[in-house]
Scaffold this active site. Structure first.
Site, PDB file in Angstrom:
ATOM      1  N   GLY A 158      -1.646  -0.178   2.441  1.00  0.00           N
ATOM      2  CA  GLY A 158      -2.301   0.309   3.657  1.00  0.00           C
ATOM      3  C   GLY A 158      -3.734   0.688   3.351  1.00  0.00           C
ATOM      4  O   GLY A 158      -4.400   0.009   2.574  1.00  0.00           O
ATOM      5  N   SER A 175      -3.162  -0.410  -3.842  1.00  0.00           N
ATOM      6  CA  SER A 175      -4.000  -1.508  -3.369  1.00  0.00           C
ATOM      7  C   SER A 175      -3.793  -1.694  -1.864  1.00  0.00           C
ATOM      8  O   SER A 175      -2.969  -1.010  -1.257  1.00  0.00           O
ATOM      9  CB  SER A 175      -3.616  -2.797  -4.101  1.00  0.00           C
ATOM     10  N   LYS A 176      -4.522  -2.633  -1.314  1.00  0.00           N
ATOM     11  CA  LYS A 176      -4.483  -2.944   0.122  1.00  0.00           C
ATOM     12  C   LYS A 176      -3.046  -3.036   0.665  1.00  0.00           C
ATOM     13  O   LYS A 176      -2.793  -2.680   1.805  1.00  0.00           O
ATOM     14  CB  LYS A 176      -5.169  -4.294   0.374  1.00  0.00           C
ATOM     15  N   ARG A 177      -2.175  -3.571  -0.185  1.00  0.00           N
ATOM     16  CA  ARG A 177      -0.773  -3.724   0.189  1.00  0.00           C
ATOM     17  C   ARG A 177      -0.164  -2.408   0.685  1.00  0.00           C
ATOM     18  O   ARG A 177       0.761  -2.392   1.483  1.00  0.00           O
ATOM     19  CB  ARG A 177      -0.023  -4.162  -1.077  1.00  0.00           C
TER      20      ARG A 177
END
Ligand code: GLU
Length: 325
Positions: free
Chosen positions: A255, A251-253
């Site tokens: 990168g 996920s976005k976490r």
């Protein structure tokens, strides 16, 4: 038999690399078999779908190195290829189910359904629609329709097991009892994904559905629709989830997660192509992991696809990118 596969993105944002891997494995399979890759835009989520996202997705996929034989931008004999342009088709199929007694009108309001859901929570059981509207008499239905009460169409789920032989997962078995009659056409007339997808896969003569395993719970529902429509289902292959190197879902976490972001960051499409092809698939022993498109195409096979989650290792991608530079 000509292999016909499809990639069916929903244009609701940027294309996640997990979906790009799905597109890529479909492409490798189609090209290797001299088959057809269909690009189908699944834009039935009216609120979230945007034409700009569709344009960007197709542009990013071309940059990445994929091409397709049928699609909204290239045409083909089985179009239109955008679901929002196929509403009359879904209506026809929905009516067929309705007339055959395989679907019914459901007049339950959102509030009534919320109460059912709450009740299930209180009783600590998984929610499933009560089937209340299934027992309405013909007269009651007629009256409600005449009075202009809005209704959705629900699919009547049979009892018993639903089975399929998945290319990746082997034999998968579901009990239809846990599914509950589900909506196939919403009260605003728009079809839901499970229904539109099956109608299209039938009409577009799709032979293999290769998609992420997040769709596993949808497959028994879709198989029931094939059955009700008297159609032969395609062969299914569910690809494993992609995790970050910490073992959590990518996920976005972690990168960059979308194709557009990797493109912006200056990654070479060739290295990304090679890297994503190896997520959940490995070449036969003795082959280097650095494999150009034509090699990947020649070597790709379902029997080397893993059921285990694939790890997205950015360091490996960076190494590959340097190797390609
Ligand atoms: N529109 C669906 C998605 O983006 C397609 C799923 C499928 O391949 O059936 O996940």
């Amino acid at each position: 038999m000509t292999v016909r596969v499809r990639f069916a993105p929903s244009p609701t944002g940027q294309l996640h690399v997990g979906n790009v891997r799905t597109a890529l494995h479909n492409w490798l399979f189609a090209r290797q078999r001299g088959g057809v890759l269909i690009m189908r835009i699944e834009d039935t989520d009216v609120e979230r779908s945007r034409r700009e996202y569709e344009t960007q997705m197709l542009d990013d996929l071309r940059w990445f190195g994929l091409d397709w034989d049928e699609g909204p931008d290239v045409g083909g004999d089985f179009g239109p290829y955008r679901q929002s342009d196929r509403l009359e088709i879904y209506e026809k199929f929905a009516n067929r189910l309705l007339e055959g007694g395989l679907a019914y009108r459901c007049f339950c309001t959102e509030e009534a359904l919320d109460i059912e859901r709450e009740q299930a929570k209180v009783e600590d059981r998984p929610y499933k629609y009560s089937g209340r509207c299934k027992s309405l008499s013909e007269e009651e239905v007629e009256q409600k329709v005449k009075a202009g009460s809005p209704y959705a169409l629900r699919f009547k789920v049979r009892s018993g097991k639903v089975l399929w032989e998945d290319i990746v997962r082997g034999c998968v078995e579901w009990h239809a009892e846990v599914i509950g009659d589900f909506v196939i056409v919403k009260s605003d007339g728009w079809p839901v994904y499970n229904f539109a997808c099956v109608v299209d896969d039938i009409l577009m003569q799709v032979t293999h559905v290769i998609r992420g395993d997040g769709h596993l719970p949808n497959t028994p529902r879709q198989l029931l629709i094939y059955e009700a429509l008297g159609a032969q289902p395609p062969t299914f292959a569910h690809l494993s989830t992609i995790l970050g190197s910490d073992g959590a879902k990518l996920s976005k976490r972690h990168g960059a997660t979308s194709l557009g972001e990797f493109r912006e960051r200056g990654y070479l499409p060739e290295s990304l192509f090679n890297f994503l092809a190896l997520l959940g698939w490995s070449p036969p022993e003795g082959h280097s992991e650095l494999l150009a498109k034509d090699r990947l195409c020649a070597l790709f096979s379902f029997d080397r696809i893993s059921k285990a989650p694939a790890i997205f290792d950015v360091n490996k991608l960076n190494w590959m990118n340097r190797a390609y530079l």
